[in-house]
Design a protein around this motif. Structure first.
Motif, PDB file in Angstrom:
ATOM      1  N   LYS C  44       0.667  -1.317   0.125  1.00  0.00           N
ATOM      2  CA  LYS C  44       0.077   0.021  -0.123  1.00  0.00           C
ATOM      3  C   LYS C  44       1.108   1.167   0.213  1.00  0.00           C
ATOM      4  O   LYS C  44       0.760   2.322  -0.803  1.00  0.00           O
ATOM      5  N   SER C  45       1.686   1.622   1.109  1.00  0.00           N
ATOM      6  CA  SER C  45       2.657   2.364   0.942  1.00  0.00           C
ATOM      7  C   SER C  45       3.435   2.695  -0.092  1.00  0.00           C
ATOM      8  O   SER C  45       3.648   3.666  -0.807  1.00  0.00           O
ATOM      9  N   THR C  46       4.023   1.610  -0.891  1.00  0.00           N
ATOM     10  CA  THR C  46       4.767   1.775  -1.980  1.00  0.00           C
ATOM     11  C   THR C  46       3.862   2.428  -3.231  1.00  0.00           C
ATOM     12  O   THR C  46       4.402   3.293  -3.929  1.00  0.00           O
ATOM     13  N   TYR C  86       2.280  11.121   5.184  1.00  0.00           N
ATOM     14  CA  TYR C  86       3.031   9.989   4.943  1.00  0.00           C
ATOM     15  C   TYR C  86       2.934   9.057   6.466  1.00  0.00           C
ATOM     16  O   TYR C  86       2.660   9.597   7.676  1.00  0.00           O
ATOM     17  N   GLN C  87       2.982   7.629   6.275  1.00  0.00           N
ATOM     18  CA  GLN C  87       2.948   6.783   7.525  1.00  0.00           C
ATOM     19  C   GLN C  87       4.114   7.139   8.331  1.00  0.00           C
ATOM     20  O   GLN C  87       3.941   7.103   9.698  1.00  0.00           O
ATOM     21  N   GLU C  88       5.243   7.506   7.808  1.00  0.00           N
ATOM     22  CA  GLU C  88       6.487   7.878   8.497  1.00  0.00           C
ATOM     23  C   GLU C  88       6.387   8.912   9.402  1.00  0.00           C
ATOM     24  O   GLU C  88       7.018   9.344  10.451  1.00  0.00           O
ATOM     25  N   LEU C 166      -4.004   9.770   2.335  1.00  0.00           N
ATOM     26  CA  LEU C 166      -3.710   9.574   3.856  1.00  0.00           C
ATOM     27  C   LEU C 166      -3.317   8.129   4.068  1.00  0.00           C
ATOM     28  O   LEU C 166      -3.926   7.114   3.987  1.00  0.00           O
ATOM     29  N   ASP C 167      -1.965   7.858   4.500  1.00  0.00           N
ATOM     30  CA  ASP C 167      -1.530   6.604   5.022  1.00  0.00           C
ATOM     31  C   ASP C 167      -1.231   6.434   6.415  1.00  0.00           C
ATOM     32  O   ASP C 167      -0.547   6.959   7.169  1.00  0.00           O
ATOM     33  N   GLU C 168      -2.390   5.708   6.803  1.00  0.00           N
ATOM     34  CA  GLU C 168      -2.564   5.327   8.198  1.00  0.00           C
ATOM     35  C   GLU C 168      -2.440   6.542   8.982  1.00  0.00           C
ATOM     36  O   GLU C 168      -1.507   6.688   9.982  1.00  0.00           O
ATOM     37  N   PRO C 169      -3.485   7.494   9.033  1.00  0.00           N
ATOM     38  CA  PRO C 169      -3.190   8.895   9.629  1.00  0.00           C
ATOM     39  C   PRO C 169      -3.871   8.812  10.979  1.00  0.00           C
ATOM     40  O   PRO C 169      -3.679   9.811  11.650  1.00  0.00           O
ATOM     41  N   SER C 410       7.899  -2.824   5.728  1.00  0.00           N
ATOM     42  CA  SER C 410       6.797  -1.850   5.746  1.00  0.00           C
ATOM     43  C   SER C 410       6.495  -1.605   7.329  1.00  0.00           C
ATOM     44  O   SER C 410       7.044  -2.192   8.157  1.00  0.00           O
ATOM     45  N   GLY C 411       5.666  -0.505   7.349  1.00  0.00           N
ATOM     46  CA  GLY C 411       5.552   0.243   8.441  1.00  0.00           C
ATOM     47  C   GLY C 411       4.836  -0.869   9.902  1.00  0.00           C
ATOM     48  O   GLY C 411       5.484  -0.849  10.678  1.00  0.00           O
ATOM     49  N   GLY C 412       3.761  -1.696   9.200  1.00  0.00           N
ATOM     50  CA  GLY C 412       3.580  -2.507  10.142  1.00  0.00           C
ATOM     51  C   GLY C 412       4.328  -3.520  10.750  1.00  0.00           C
ATOM     52  O   GLY C 412       4.697  -4.019  11.943  1.00  0.00           O
TER      53      GLY C 412
HETATM   54 MG    MG Z   1       2.426   1.321   4.954  1.00  0.00          MG
END
Ligand code: MG
Ligand code: ATP
Ligand code: ATP
Ligand code: MG
Lengths: 300, 318, 512, 318
Positions: C44-46, C86-88, C166-169, C410-412
């Motif tokens: 997803k983030s990619t 961004y998720q980060e 919105l990436d996991e806001p 990935s973030g998770g």
């Molecule tokens: Mg992600």
């Protein structure tokens, strides 16, 4: 310390500044000792200050600082004549007598110079080398780029050698004011030119320790500036053939005396006071060493 | 497992090999022995490089923690003075004098880390201050003169049958090997990398960040002092202005060897290789006739070219 | 209605041997609110970063309003009206909130002179809309993680974007804050802005989005209509098999909220006892206890002081007053090391800043706290490899091998590393701050089970989470914080969302 | 709004004031005029500090982006040479020669930023390489001699009625004011701070990070070149080894003035104040009799004490 605002008012001592080219050159410390001795004898104060490494801009800053402080006289070993001439003139115009030592600013209004011309010492080095090589062979120089007095010595030596068509100058090595590099350069140079006729070092770096000269073969002559004790030992050991010495104690002593005289109305008859240069070889080493001991002990 | 050419140090080593190959070719003699490629010259390079290389090990360790040590040149200089003082003036044995010399490095490391860890000064400022004080102490002790150790040291000195000239390179290689292992295989080394990689996370992970930094600066101080003892013996001199400005060369050796100034990445073996890369330049350039005025330019260009090549190689490998 | 919007056509991207996207194609209608969901590492983030011009795809194309576009830098994407969170959560810690919001696109007068007044006013407006309890002049480094997340959202809202990504806001937000956020997004939608939303919280996805695209292992699975698709179908599409049964309330029969019963299972003192702990202004006079085998949830709105409590317990901040005891013995920890040695562990809130070493391999990341606690001298590869591998397996961390650095995850999966490295120390008391932030549904279930298993083996667990369903599902007891004080305690079994939220918001008038 | 004493620069200014007060007390004369506290001496301090101060503005800007510039000393030296060459050798007008001098700084800035932005070299290495090349170029041009500008410049030169000695301080103060405003009130300055604060976030925010860095290094190069022109004109000389090693003093000025080497924080006004703090030390220490060999130790201690005091003040304020 100077933080005595409430000290009882004493008769004002004369304050003279003694400025070397840099603090990190060992022979200048003899000038400090000479200067302090003269000051004690005359009842004046001497402040020995200079840049901590050779840096003409910082030397000028120190000089200007002494001018604004209004010291009573300045004795300076000029690191770059044309650079400092206007400032020396300004001091003299402001009523501060200036004498130079070791390295002159001939075009300035300085009242006297004590020492020997660097160019002339260079010629002596060149001539001594040519004599030892019998007019033919190869020569490599050691210098540090940037310092004017070294450049003048180099010029003199080159000029003297140029009179001998049999002599070839192979290299001029720059040790970049780094005495560790001197040993490295001498080793590398010896490796490169095993049959080298002579080394000429226009500064004293190689003779401060026996190690730098260790790789030099007995067939190669070595001529160097400076006659500090370690250099004399090397000469006796046959690692060095000719040393040029200056009047290290005199560098400090004479200018302070000159300044004291000038303040008291005694101008030197001739502004150029040639200290002469000591050429130390195997033949003269005993006499030189005896004289040195007397000087260190504080005699004349 | 990583392939050999992916190991970071291998690319630095290849640069060194290329450099040696280049000068071997460039300085190929029209007659007689090779002026560059011979055992005597190799030993010469190794001997002088070790002054930088030993200290560069410490510089790399400090840089990996995310700090910097500007005091290494001053520590080398003062160590030579203190060793000289005890050996020449106080007439102690060389070993005892050298131990006193090492105290210089120990004290510098403790002072820097106290300022950085305890007083929270930026490492640049703390070690700049220590650099001034330690360098100044050398001037105060010597009054700008020097101690001549060479007069008291044996001539043609051998240790266990080999010339003393082999000792500095051996010390450098041994220390590099020891610290390479400590950094890669011991918890101490991992803590150094962790602190440099993310100091907050290191704190959150229960590492003693202050202690880790202290050990890094003390190690760097001691290694610089070992350089100083080596210098005093190689140079035969104890003089306050020795190794003036070497801190930059030492840091540059570490950086050329792959240590990142942002912390968390680097190698002590690389730092030693970096010192050798500079050592070869210092040795070979004066052998090129008439290069006197050009050698600063060439060294400058070489630094850039080397690091660019290194980048290219590392990118290829990954 | 479906005017040509955003179209991904056969987008593929590989990172070394890892194929993150394998030819993804789908369309988002203009003005649509579209969700993109999938397990951790699904790509997803990619995909979103490709849209934002940060990652260049290996192949494939994007088109926007029927026109083929190609963004080679974030600048170009922004120029086309693509705003992204961004998720980060990338912030400028050295700048004020206002400067963060306007970085790169300041309101300026002639010659680029900054119009501070206008920017400040606009910032105030956004902060009010989103109910962020910070001032425009606050330095970003003083803003708590959750508020920082909202500031990131404000950044994207500050400009007239045509696509809002919105990436996991919402990972550190509670429902109350999410409400404010969705209100603002809803208004933007009315103005015709297309929204692309990524989240692992399906209820949020259902609330906000009309259509849901599912990715699995870098592959497009399908686009579903919200109205006609039950969430079980989405989960099934995500995991590619029957979904785990509706995340059940995991609780062991031994430890429920009943003091008498607790005393029976552990006749000794509580594992963690906190009395009168204060650290003004973050929290005051907090007292509670956690028994061995018990999982206590701590809930509260953003900024209610939960993180501060955990960090103080873990020796990272010095309290003004209060006592802490572990296993009945008073402890005075002054560092995380002391705390770890006293048997505590903290899974921190901000994985990037407080949890991960991006210069170290996963193996080193996973074993570091354990090794530090045990005072390991020499690194033993085989032993460490085993410890690390066990964590990777029990948490289902998606990674090619253990030698990669965390930035390749990935973030998770990064979040699972942070949880894993502390679970490996088998502490007496486990402190968790948003432990499943950004973790997908299945893995969340795995983590819950893992925590429950360790609790059953006698570990005491204090968990801060903004994900209320998670707290309700896992906690034996729920402590509710409001404005730095403990406001109440509810048994986990019977608690309802309404009851918890009432305690968390009462008297504050519903706003922070 | 921030209170006055919370402004970062004010704490640096207070340190400077304390320092001046200290030396005024310590050097209080038993008779006659004050050797330290007088207009002539103040002008002297300003004049010499401006060589460091002007370049320190650029150093601060580069450091705020998260980089470092080691080439400033070399740029100052080469600028003096190039200005001297055109003025003395080629007999151009002073203005035209000065413009050629500025080209030295421009080219250094472009070279550094090309290496850093284009070739992705670490700033330390890129500017170390540029330092070597630019310094070496000075030696090649002069063959280790120098250009004497003073002979061609008027004596007792005044510009608009004031002595030329006032020009460098005025240039420094003007540049500091301009860049202070640019850094605090303009988009360019904000971008510099953003890049230094978080480079990834800056990139993701659509900032042209490469361009921002390029402007920073070019500005630093140009400012160092202005220092070089000032040096050449006011001191009357163009010489390759001028300002040798000044890069460390220049960086130290910026850091003492509150600029953080980790990037993102700092102030150009603070950098100038930092240069003055060092300038006062350089001026006052030689006035203390008998402390000759203590200078370095005192400067080292002073750096540490100043930064510790600064930390304390900043902490108090917040
Ligand atoms: Mg992600
Ligand atoms: N920089 C990178 N280097 C190597 N691999 C990467 C990199 N970034 C992502 N990956 C890999 O690409 C895959 C997709 O990652 P991505 O971040 O897109 O997942 P995601 O769907 O956003 O997951 P999450 O829900 O956990 O955020 C993962 O397997 C990840 O490990
Ligand atoms: N470094 C700091 N400096 C000043 N105030 C801070 C700092 N960190 C947090 N705060 C403030 O302290 C209060 C409590 O913050 P904390 O992070 O503990 O809350 P929380 O309940 O965990 O909420 P969140 O969900 O935001 O993490 C908040 O008002 C926050 O803004
Ligand atoms: Mg929190």
């Amino acid at each position: 310390g100077g933080g005595t605002p409430d000290a009882p008012p004493a008769p004002k001592k004369l304050r003279f500044a003694l400025i070397p080219k840099s603090l990190d050159i060992p022979v200048f410390d003899y000038a400090r000792i000479g200067g302090e001795r003269a000051a004690a004898a005359l009842g004046v104060e001497v402040i020995y200050r200079g840049p901590d490494r050779a840096d003409e801009l910082r030397q000028k800053e120190v000089l200007e600082s002494f001018i604004t402080q209004k010291v009573d006289g300045i004795a300076i070993s000029v690191s770059n004549a044309s650079f400092l001439t206007p400032t020396i003139d300004r001091a003299v115009e402001a009523g501060i007598p200036v004498v130079t030592w070791d390295s002159d600013a001939p075009a300035s209004k300085r009242l006297a110079f004590y020492g020997v011309d660097d160019y002339k010492s260079g010629i002596v080095m060149g001539e001594e080398t040519a004599r030892m090589l019998n007019g033919k062979g190869t020569v490599a120089f050691i210098t540090s780029l940037g310092a004017n007095n070294l450049a003048r010595r180099l010029e003199g030596a080159r000029e003297a050698l140029a009179k001998h068509p049999g002599i070839t100058i192979l290299e001029t090595y720059d040790i970049k004011e780094d005495s560790v590099r001197t040993g490295e350069i001498i080793a590398t140079g010896t490796n490169r030119y095993p049959n080298l006729g002579a080394w000429i070092s226009v500064g004293g770096w190689p003779v401060f320790s026996a190690n730098a000269l260790a790789p030099v073969p007995p067939t190669t002559k070595f001529v160097s500036f400076d006659t500090v004790p370690s250099a004399i030992t090397l000469l006796r050991a046959g690692k060095v053939q000719v040393l040029l010495g200056q009047k290290y104690f005199g560098w400090g002593e004479e200018p302070i005396k000159l300044l004291h005289g000038i303040i008291n109305g005694r101008k030197p008859a001739n502004p150029i006071i040639d200290s002469g240069v000591d050429v130390v070889t195997a033949a003269t080493v005993d006499a030189y060493e005896a004289a040195w001991k007397v000087m260190v002990a504080g005699g004349k | 497992m990583k392939k050999v050419w992916q190991v970071r140090e291998v690319s630095t080593l290849m640069i060194l090999v290329l450099e040696v190959a280049f000068f071997t070719w460039y300085l190929w003699p029209s007659d007689g022995g090779h002026p560059f490629l011979n055992v005597g010259n190799a030993l010469l390079i190794l001997k002088y490089s070790s002054i930088y290389g030993i200290a560069a090990i410490g510089a790399a360790i400090v840089i990996i923690t995310g700090g910097i040590d500007l005091s290494s040149g001053a520590v080398i200089g003062l160590t030579s003075v203190v060793t000289g003082y005890f050996f020449v003036q106080a007439e102690w044995s060389l070993t005892a004098s050298a131990v006193m010399g090492l105290m210089v490095g120990l004290s510098a490391g403790l002072a820097s880390s106290w300022l950085i860890v305890g007083m929270r000064l930026p490492p640049f400022i703390a070690t700049l201050g220590v650099m001034g004080i330690w360098r100044g102490a050398g001037y105060i002790i010597t009054e700008a003169r020097f101690y001549d150790l060479s007069a008291k040291l044996p001539r043609n000195w051998t240790v266990a049958g080999v010339s003393i000239d082999w000792v500095p390179p051996l010390v450098m290689v041994t220390l590099a090997a020891i610290f390479q292992v400590l950094m890669k295989r011991f918890q101490w080394g991992r803590a150094i990398f962790a602190v440099g990689g993310n100091e907050t996370a290191a704190l959150f992970s229960g590492l003693r960040v202050g202690l880790v930094k202290t050990t890094a600066y003390v190690t760097a101080g001691l290694l610089a002092a070992i350089s100083g003892v080596v210098l005093a013996v190689v140079q035969g001199q104890g003089k306050a202005d020795l190794a003036n400005g070497y801190e930059l060369d030492i840091i540059a050796s570490a950086v050329v060897g792959g240590t990142s100034l942002t912390g968390g990445r680097g190698s002590v073996a690389g730092a030693v290789l970096g010192a050798l890369i500079f050592g070869v330049l210092r040795n070979a350039l004066p052998q090129i006739p008439g290069a006197t005025f050009y050698d600063r330019v060439i060294v400058g260009l070489a630094v850039i070219v080397i690091v660019v090549m290194d980048q290219v190689m590392v990118k290829r490998a990954s | 209605m479906t005017t040509a919007g955003l179209e991904f056509r056969d987008v593929a991207k590989a990172f070394g041997a890892v194929q993150a996207l394998r030819g993804v194609s789908f369309t988002i209608a203009a003005g649509d609110a579209h969700a993109c969901v999938g397990e951790n590492g699904a790509g997803k983030s990619t995909l979103l970063k490709i849209l934002a011009g940060i990652i260049r795809p290996d192949r494939g194309a994007l088109s926007w309003a029927g026109e083929r576009v190609h963004f080679s830098s974030p600048r170009e994407a922004l120029g086309h009206g693509i705003g992204m969170v961004y998720q980060e959560m990338l912030a400028f810690p050295n700048l004020s909130v206002t400067a963060n919001i306007f970085a790169g696109r300041e309101i300026t007068g002639p010659w680029g002179r900054l119009d501070e007044r206008a920017m400040r006013a606009r910032t105030q407006e956004l902060l009010t809309q989103l109910h962020v309890p910070v001032t425009p002049d606050t330095s970003m480094e003083r803003v708590s993680t959750a508020c920082a997340q909202l500031v990131q959202v404000a950044r994207a809202l500050a400009f007239d974007c045509r696509v809002l990504v919105l990436d996991e806001p919402t990972t550190s937000l509670t429902d109350a804050e999410v409400d404010h956020l969705f209100g603002v997004v809803g208004r933007l939608r009315q103005q015709g802005v297309t929204v692309l939303f990524v989240s692992h919280r399906l209820p949020e996805v259902y609330r906000l989005c009309d259509r849901i695209t599912v990715l699995r292992d870098g592959q497009f699975v399908g686009t579903f209509e919200r109205a006609t698709t039950p969430s079980d179908d989405i989960v099934r599409a995500m995991v590619g098999r029957e979904p785990p049964k509706r995340v059940p309330r995991v609780s062991s029969p031994v430890s429920t909220f009943a003091p008498a019963e607790l005393r029976r299972t552990s006749p000794s003192s509580p594992a963690l006892q906190v009395r009168g702990l204060s650290s003004r202004p973050a929290f005051e006079d907090v007292s509670f206890q956690v028994a061995p085998g018990e999982i206590v949830g701590m809930f509260g709105l953003v900024g209610s002081g939960r993180t501060e409590i955990l960090e103080t317990l873990f020796g990272l901040a010095v309290p003004d007053a209060g006592q802490v005891a572990v296993d009945g013995q008073a402890i005075h920890v002054r560092s995380a090391r002391d705390a770890a040695r006293a048997g505590l562990a903290l899974v921190p809130e901000n994985r990037q800043r407080q949890g991960l070493f991006f210069n170290l391999s996963l193996r080193h990341n996973l074993v570091l706290p354990l090794a530090a606690k045990q005072g390991v001298g020499v690194i033993r590869d085989a032993g460490e490899e085993a410890v690390a591998r066990a964590q990777v397996e029990s948490l289902a961390i998606k990674t090619p091998h253990l030698r990669v650095t965390p930035d390749a995850l990935s973030g998770g999966n990064q979040q699972k590393i942070v949880a894993g490295k502390w679970l490996a120390t088998t502490p007496k008391v486990l402190l968790l701050d948003e432990p499943t932030k950004g973790v997908d549904v299945g893995a969340k279930f795995e983590i819950h089970n893992l925590i429950r298993r360790q609790a059953d083996a006698g570990m005491a667990c204090l968990m801060v989470s903004s994900d209320l369903p998670e707290v309700l599902a896992l906690a034996d007891r729920i402590l509710v914080m409001r404005e730095g004080r403990l406001r109440g305690e509810l048994p986990g079994a019977g608690a309802t969302e309404e009851a918890v939220m009432r305690l968390a918001t009462q008297e504050a008038g519903g706003t922070a």
